[in-house]
Design a protein around this motif. Structure first.
Motif, PDB file in Angstrom:
ATOM      1  N   ASN A 221       0.854  -1.183   0.000  1.00  0.00           N
ATOM      2  CA  ASN A 221       0.000   0.000   0.000  1.00  0.00           C
ATOM      3  C   ASN A 221       0.886   1.228   0.000  1.00  0.00           C
ATOM      4  N   VAL A 222       0.736   2.080  -1.009  1.00  0.00           N
ATOM      5  CA  VAL A 222       1.567   3.283  -1.077  1.00  0.00           C
ATOM      6  C   VAL A 222       0.703   4.536  -1.213  1.00  0.00           C
ATOM      7  N   GLY A 223      -0.492   4.484  -0.649  1.00  0.00           N
ATOM      8  CA  GLY A 223      -1.422   5.612  -0.756  1.00  0.00           C
ATOM      9  C   GLY A 223      -1.043   6.742   0.190  1.00  0.00           C
ATOM     10  N   LEU A 224      -0.692   7.897  -0.354  1.00  0.00           N
ATOM     11  CA  LEU A 224      -0.303   9.037   0.473  1.00  0.00           C
ATOM     12  C   LEU A 224      -0.588  10.317  -0.287  1.00  0.00           C
ATOM     13  N   PRO A 225      -1.282  11.281   0.357  1.00  0.00           N
ATOM     14  CA  PRO A 225      -1.513  12.544  -0.354  1.00  0.00           C
ATOM     15  C   PRO A 225      -0.178  13.198  -0.665  1.00  0.00           C
ATOM     16  N   GLY A 226      -0.087  13.800  -1.846  1.00  0.00           N
ATOM     17  CA  GLY A 226       1.163  14.469  -2.192  1.00  0.00           C
ATOM     18  C   GLY A 226       2.050  13.639  -3.105  1.00  0.00           C
ATOM     19  N   ILE A 227       1.710  12.353  -3.298  1.00  0.00           N
ATOM     20  CA  ILE A 227       2.495  11.596  -4.278  1.00  0.00           C
ATOM     21  C   ILE A 227       1.564  11.038  -5.355  1.00  0.00           C
ATOM     22  N   ASP A 228       2.158  10.659  -6.479  1.00  0.00           N
ATOM     23  CA  ASP A 228       1.395  10.039  -7.562  1.00  0.00           C
ATOM     24  C   ASP A 228       1.276   8.559  -7.227  1.00  0.00           C
ATOM     25  N   GLU A 229       0.137   8.166  -6.622  1.00  0.00           N
ATOM     26  CA  GLU A 229       0.007   6.796  -6.103  1.00  0.00           C
ATOM     27  C   GLU A 229       0.142   5.764  -7.223  1.00  0.00           C
ATOM     28  N   LYS A 230      -0.448   6.085  -8.400  1.00  0.00           N
ATOM     29  CA  LYS A 230      -0.410   5.109  -9.497  1.00  0.00           C
ATOM     30  C   LYS A 230       1.023   4.846  -9.944  1.00  0.00           C
ATOM     31  N   ALA A 231       1.783   5.937 -10.175  1.00  0.00           N
ATOM     32  CA  ALA A 231       3.167   5.763 -10.639  1.00  0.00           C
ATOM     33  C   ALA A 231       3.998   5.044  -9.582  1.00  0.00           C
TER      34      ALA A 231
ATOM     35  N   ASP B 116      -2.854  -3.300  -2.619  1.00  0.00           N
ATOM     36  CA  ASP B 116      -3.752  -2.636  -1.669  1.00  0.00           C
ATOM     37  C   ASP B 116      -3.987  -1.182  -2.048  1.00  0.00           C
ATOM     38  N   SER B 117      -5.199  -0.877  -2.571  1.00  0.00           N
ATOM     39  CA  SER B 117      -5.551   0.508  -2.876  1.00  0.00           C
ATOM     40  C   SER B 117      -7.054   0.611  -3.007  1.00  0.00           C
ATOM     41  N   THR B 118      -7.587   1.814  -2.806  1.00  0.00           N
ATOM     42  CA  THR B 118      -9.021   2.010  -2.996  1.00  0.00           C
ATOM     43  C   THR B 118      -9.298   2.615  -4.372  1.00  0.00           C
ATOM     44  N   ILE B 119      -8.232   2.998  -5.075  1.00  0.00           N
ATOM     45  CA  ILE B 119      -8.424   3.712  -6.350  1.00  0.00           C
ATOM     46  C   ILE B 119      -8.307   2.737  -7.524  1.00  0.00           C
ATOM     47  N   PRO B 120      -9.386   2.582  -8.313  1.00  0.00           N
ATOM     48  CA  PRO B 120      -9.375   1.606  -9.412  1.00  0.00           C
ATOM     49  C   PRO B 120      -8.228   1.809 -10.405  1.00  0.00           C
ATOM     50  N   GLU B 121      -7.890   3.088 -10.719  1.00  0.00           N
ATOM     51  CA  GLU B 121      -6.810   3.323 -11.707  1.00  0.00           C
ATOM     52  C   GLU B 121      -5.488   2.775 -11.196  1.00  0.00           C
ATOM     53  N   VAL B 122      -5.257   2.925  -9.905  1.00  0.00           N
ATOM     54  CA  VAL B 122      -4.026   2.414  -9.303  1.00  0.00           C
ATOM     55  C   VAL B 122      -4.014   0.890  -9.374  1.00  0.00           C
ATOM     56  N   LEU B 123      -5.165   0.296  -9.013  1.00  0.00           N
ATOM     57  CA  LEU B 123      -5.256  -1.173  -9.039  1.00  0.00           C
ATOM     58  C   LEU B 123      -5.014  -1.702 -10.444  1.00  0.00           C
ATOM     59  N   GLU B 124      -5.658  -1.073 -11.427  1.00  0.00           N
ATOM     60  CA  GLU B 124      -5.515  -1.592 -12.788  1.00  0.00           C
ATOM     61  C   GLU B 124      -4.066  -1.500 -13.265  1.00  0.00           C
ATOM     62  N   ALA B 125      -3.420  -0.366 -13.000  1.00  0.00           N
ATOM     63  CA  ALA B 125      -2.027  -0.206 -13.433  1.00  0.00           C
ATOM     64  C   ALA B 125      -1.145  -1.281 -12.801  1.00  0.00           C
ATOM     65  N   ALA B 126      -1.390  -1.550 -11.519  1.00  0.00           N
ATOM     66  CA  ALA B 126      -0.588  -2.565 -10.825  1.00  0.00           C
ATOM     67  C   ALA B 126      -0.898  -3.964 -11.348  1.00  0.00           C
ATOM     68  N   LEU B 127      -2.183  -4.237 -11.591  1.00  0.00           N
ATOM     69  CA  LEU B 127      -2.575  -5.568 -12.068  1.00  0.00           C
ATOM     70  C   LEU B 127      -1.935  -5.893 -13.410  1.00  0.00           C
TER      71      LEU B 127
ATOM     72  N   ASN C   1     -18.909  -1.861  -8.659  1.00  0.00           N
ATOM     73  CA  ASN C   1     -18.951  -1.537 -10.088  1.00  0.00           C
ATOM     74  C   ASN C   1     -17.600  -1.244 -10.693  1.00  0.00           C
ATOM     75  N   THR C   2     -16.697  -0.651  -9.891  1.00  0.00           N
ATOM     76  CA  THR C   2     -15.403  -0.278 -10.476  1.00  0.00           C
ATOM     77  C   THR C   2     -14.338  -1.354 -10.277  1.00  0.00           C
ATOM     78  N   ILE C   3     -14.459  -2.102  -9.195  1.00  0.00           N
ATOM     79  CA  ILE C   3     -13.372  -3.036  -8.895  1.00  0.00           C
ATOM     80  C   ILE C   3     -13.611  -4.458  -9.408  1.00  0.00           C
ATOM     81  N   LEU C   4     -14.831  -4.949  -9.300  1.00  0.00           N
ATOM     82  CA  LEU C   4     -15.057  -6.330  -9.746  1.00  0.00           C
ATOM     83  C   LEU C   4     -14.716  -6.576 -11.223  1.00  0.00           C
ATOM     84  N   PRO C   5     -15.021  -5.636 -12.131  1.00  0.00           N
ATOM     85  CA  PRO C   5     -14.627  -5.876 -13.531  1.00  0.00           C
ATOM     86  C   PRO C   5     -13.118  -6.041 -13.691  1.00  0.00           C
ATOM     87  N   LEU C   6     -12.324  -5.350 -12.872  1.00  0.00           N
ATOM     88  CA  LEU C   6     -10.864  -5.502 -12.946  1.00  0.00           C
ATOM     89  C   LEU C   6     -10.460  -6.905 -12.500  1.00  0.00           C
TER      90      LEU C   6
END
Lengths: 233, 518
Positions: free
Chosen positions: B355-365, B385-396, B416-421
């Motif tokens: 999990n690398v979720g922190l305000p102030g950084i680009d979590e996806k990158a 570990d993330s709540t943001i679908p874009e981050v999850l998809e990039a990692a997956l 709706n956003t996570i199960l399709p991934l």
């Protein structure tokens, strides 16, 4: 004209030449202290456990022409005067590629994260290890051809043999399919602890040439040369 | 593909056939599609007459990297290669049936980062180019692959740029791994979860040596298996392959009992091998194979961790409440994170949460970078570990293996956003039993949320085996009742819904907070 192919993973390392490794690290007449010797011992056993030596070599009939050294049965023509000089008197050559495989690179990466000083030592001794694998390959070739004479091994990039020919050389050996070695950025091999070289084969005694700096892996980084000295090999 | 047939016969080698007809070592075989198409068509004909149902196009090395020194483009060589094969197949059409063309795609020829310099994204683009050029083929085959992540880039490229059925084979050595260390089981687990139609092994070894590889693979997948073996091992003295077509066929048929249904030959084989193989298969009695239930497992490229017993997930890679970790993220200090990972694994963690979720950084990158670096340094499977679908998809996309995603919950937006991934990338997913109304107090309400998520997952085609329910441990000190409710929920979820569960068990005194998979 027929090519001769040999490819195995039957070479195992049991110990590494510590003197050679110390030389790579820049120790000339001085000896490393106890702390470094301990790290060297650790590196030796970790390298022997992690490295997976693999190699392939093929023998070709060769001919020196104006264009360069032609390897029959292939599109390969090696350029430059150094390789021509090296293969003078030879009518065949063995093209060899050996590697310690990507497990070795991984060990170096992990060590870099944990202990940078140790990683420097690890890197040097991995270089020693792959050269030892090449020594064993040369012995194999010698045993196979008891009445021939062999030159020392000449690496792609030595002298004026262009490093840019690495890709073609590896393609002739089919290394990506057989031992998992490819070229990166046109000139470097991956995995990094790999050697690509040529051994000349002659019916007659080879005139002994002193190796000199030109053939050494370390010539770019050599601390002796920086100081204007030579290591004596 | 296997719809009407009991088995499929592939073709034999192309490379060694071309070498026998004068192709020099180091030459580009795909160029022959333009400079000598008749030779290529002749080889295709030889194999079809010998009994091949599917022939591979002469495009194995037809990618932008290997063709960079050719005077022809990828599009020219691949399109032509497919056209030649298709012309030959069409000429054998009878009663509405004909042999099929498989667009043959091999590895790019460069190692992926970090050992090499090829990025996942560049690999994807090389494959995409070939797939678009070869879109007239009937089937796509990815073969002779040795890097699972490179293969994944290719699979995604096929799935996202084509609707053709997909076959994948990797090349293994006798130690049951590829050069990059990918294990047979990791390959099987990962490819089955990506929805490939058939998987298997090709090249490097003869059928006798491949027996243990195929036996192992059959224990980790229910997909039909492919074997395209070499004609034995090359004799070091004569450089010929010494196995006869008869022996080849005998060893190949011996593997049918493992679920091999797609058979062919690789280096050193020719039409005689395919003819004998085809004859042998005609007379073979394919018994119904009783597939035991396949063990559920997560995996990295190197290590497969089965989920049939409790597993420890290390959770130190998380900035929440950790000042040093937050600083490391803000300073891009990846080594700090890698050290945390190595320490946890040394202490016994079998799976690592990231999990690398922190305000102030680009979590996806940051997540992509951390996943790439981690998987090159530790062997254990990861939990993304993330709540943001874009981050999850990039990692997956860049994860090398079959991971766990942490998490989805009962909220509409989350499902709706996570199960399709989860469906697309074939991962396991931790399902939190909370929704828009928060965490229910009573066990049966948490079970109801679990059920809601399960129904939604099933409707999307996600197998229920991929769901891991977290019934949520609230602060044990405050509410005794809360603990009882959690345990009741876990029991119901396990027994009545038949789902796996996970729990945070953080009252262990010594440092490492871990979660047990029950």
């Amino acid at each position: 004209m027929k090519e001769y192919i040999n490819m195995f993973d039957d070479i195992t390392l049991t110990e590494l030449n510590k003197q050679e490794g110390a030389r790579y690290l820049g120790y000339g007449s001085e000896k490393p202290d106890d702390r470094i010797m301990k790290l060297i011992d650790e590196c030796e056993s970790e390298i022997i456990a992690a490295a997976k030596p693999r190699y392939i070599y093929k023998l070709f009939d060769i001919e020196t022409t104006d264009e360069g050294v032609v390897f029959y049965g292939t599109n390969l023509i090696l350029k430059g005067s150094s390789i021509k000089a090296h293969l003078t008197g030879c009518n065949r050559a063995a093209c060899i590629c050996a590697t310690l495989s990507s497990d070795m690179d991984k060990l170096i990466r992990v060590t870099q994260v944990k202990d940078m000083a140790k990683a420097v030592i690890m890197d040097a001794f991995a270089g020693v290890a792959v050269e030892q694998v090449c020594d064993k390959i040369e012995e194999q070739i010698k045993d196979m051809l008891p009445d021939k004479y062999l030159t020392y091994r000449f690496g792609i990039g030595y002298g004026d043999l262009p490093l840019e020919q690495m890709g073609e050389f590896l393609a002739v050996l089919g290394t990506s399919k057989t031992i998992g070695v490819t070229v990166t950025g046109g000139t470097m091999m991956s995995p990094t602890k790999s050697v690509a070289c040529i051994v000349g084969i002659s019916d007659n005694q080879i005139k002994s040439k002193k190796k000199g700096c030109i053939t050494c892996n370390m010539r770019e980084k050599c601390q002796f040369r920086v100081k204007g000295e030579r290591c004596g090999f | 593909m296997l719809k009407n047939k009991e088995y499929i016969v592939l073709d034999g080698a192309m490379g060694t056939m071309l070498q026998a007809r004068g192709l020099k070592l180091g030459g580009i075989p795909e160029e022959l599609n333009i400079t000598n198409p008749e030779m290529i068509k002749e080889i295709h004909r030889l194999y079809i007459e010998a009994g091949s149902h599917i022939i591979y196009t002469n495009t194995f090395g037809g990618n932008g990297y290997k063709l960079s020194h050719s005077e022809y483009s990828v599009e020219e060589l691949v399109k032509t290669g497919v056209r030649l094969a298709k012309e030959v197949c069409l000429s054998y059409e009878k009663d509405g049936q004909r042999p099929l063309t498989a667009l043959d795609i091999g590895p790019i020829g460069q190692l992926l980062e970090p050992t090499g310099s090829l990025s996942f994204e560049q690999a994807y683009d090389y494959y995409k180019e070939m797939i678009i050029a070869g879109s007239d083929a009937d089937v796509v085959v990815l073969e002779t692959m040795t890097d699972l992540l490179e293969l994944k880039a290719a699979v995604l490229a096929v799935r996202e740029n084509s609707h053709l059925p997909l076959m994948c084979t990797m090349t293994f050595e006798q130690n049951l791994r590829t050069f990059t260390g990918t294990s047979v089981e990791s390959m099987a687990v990962t490819l089955e979860s990506l929805g490939v139609e058939a998987i298997g092994v090709n090249c490097s070894l003869g059928p006798k040596e491949l027996y243990p590889v195929v036996e192992k693979m059959s224990r980790y997948t229910t997909l039909p298996l492919i074997v395209k073996a070499n004609a034995g091992l090359p004799d070091p003295v004569t450089n010929t392959y010494s196995i006869t077509p008869e022996k080849f066929t005998e060893y190949m048929l011996d593997m049918a009992k493992f679920g091999v249904r797609i058979f062919g030959g690789c280096c050193g084989t020719d039409e005689k091998f395919i003819e004998k193989l085809s004859e042998g298969l005609k007379g073979y009695n394919f018994k119904e194979i009783k597939k035991e239930k396949i063990e559920p497992a997560v995996c990295s490229q190197l290590k497969t961790v089965s989920l049939t017993e409790p597993r420890i997930i290390g959770e130190r890679i998380n900035p929440t409440g950790k000042k040093k970790f937050k600083e490391a993220l803000l300073n891009n200090d990846i080594d700090y994170i890698l050290n945390q990972a190595i320490e946890q694994v040394d202490a016994g963690a079998e799976i690592l949460d990231v999990n690398v979720g922190l305000p102030g950084i680009d979590e996806k990158a940051m997540m992509v970078r951390v996943i790439k670096e981690l998987q090159s340094v530790v062997d254990v499977p990861l939990q993304i570990d993330s709540t943001i679908p874009e981050v999850l998809e990039a990692a997956l996309r860049v994860y090398n293996g079959k991971p766990i995603v942490n998490s989805v919950n009962g909220e509409e937006k989350s499902m709706n956003t996570i199960l399709p991934l989860i469906k697309k990338y074939g991962a396991y997913v931790v399902c939190l039993t909370l929704d828009e109304n928060g965490i229910p107090k009573k066990a049966e309400d948490r079970v109801a949320i679990a059920e809601k998520i399960m129904e939604r997952a099933l409707s999307l085609g996600i197998p229920k085996e991929n769901l891991i329910i977290d019934c949520l441990t609230l602060t044990a000190s405050a509410e005794q009742d809360g603990v009882v409710e959690t345990l009741k929920a876990v029991e119901t979820v396990t027994k009545e819904l038949g789902l796996k569960t996970v729990l945070g068990v953080s009252n262990i005194s010594f440092g490492l907070p871990n979660r047990e998979l029950i």
